[in-house]
Write a protein that holds these residues in place. Sequence first.
Motif: not given
Length: 200
Positions: A97-109
């Motif tokens: 999950h680090f950094p993939a999940t962080v990047a996933h949500e920021i990409a949505h933003s």
Amino acid sequence: MKSAAEKTKVQSGTCRDGQYDNSRGGLQDPAGTLPDEKKKRILEKARELYNQSGSKGEVPEVCFNLKGRAAGQWRMTGGQEQLRFNPQAFVLDWDAHFPATVAHEIAHSLVYRDHGPRGARPHGPEWQARMRAFGCEPRVTHDTPLPGRKMKTHDYACDCRHHLLSARRHHLIQRKHYRYQCRQCGATLRLGNNTRGAAD
């Protein structure tokens, strides 16, 4: 341990622990507590990814209060962006999950900031391009075995057996006067006793 409503400001992002408690309006500690050092790394990575993207907006509030099977969530609340992460996902499998999940949500933003609420599909080409720019595979799902939310069910009966209905269906029957029928016997379901039967 922090007080229920305490917030910790970390540079240009805000971090919040715990889950909402609707009965008291405060915050409670989540089941899978993530160490402060790892929360700080997530906040630093979020700031780094926003800077890398050239985004003009600030880093949204970051909360570690997501529960259920989702590892992360980006959302708009009252016109403000918010990043929510499931601490249990990071506790169980940090590397996944680090950094993939962080990047996933920021990409949505970032897709929202670039294209607005209806300008792009949630996991469409714009989102995928952002993920690749971050050096992450544009995966929509994860493999970490997270427990789902416990759903309250209500016991209903027909002429042939018991049915466990969701809280939503129970509400529709009790408040909106909806009627559900058994697929086997055709009888209208009625609120049953505490005996648990097969789910419909």
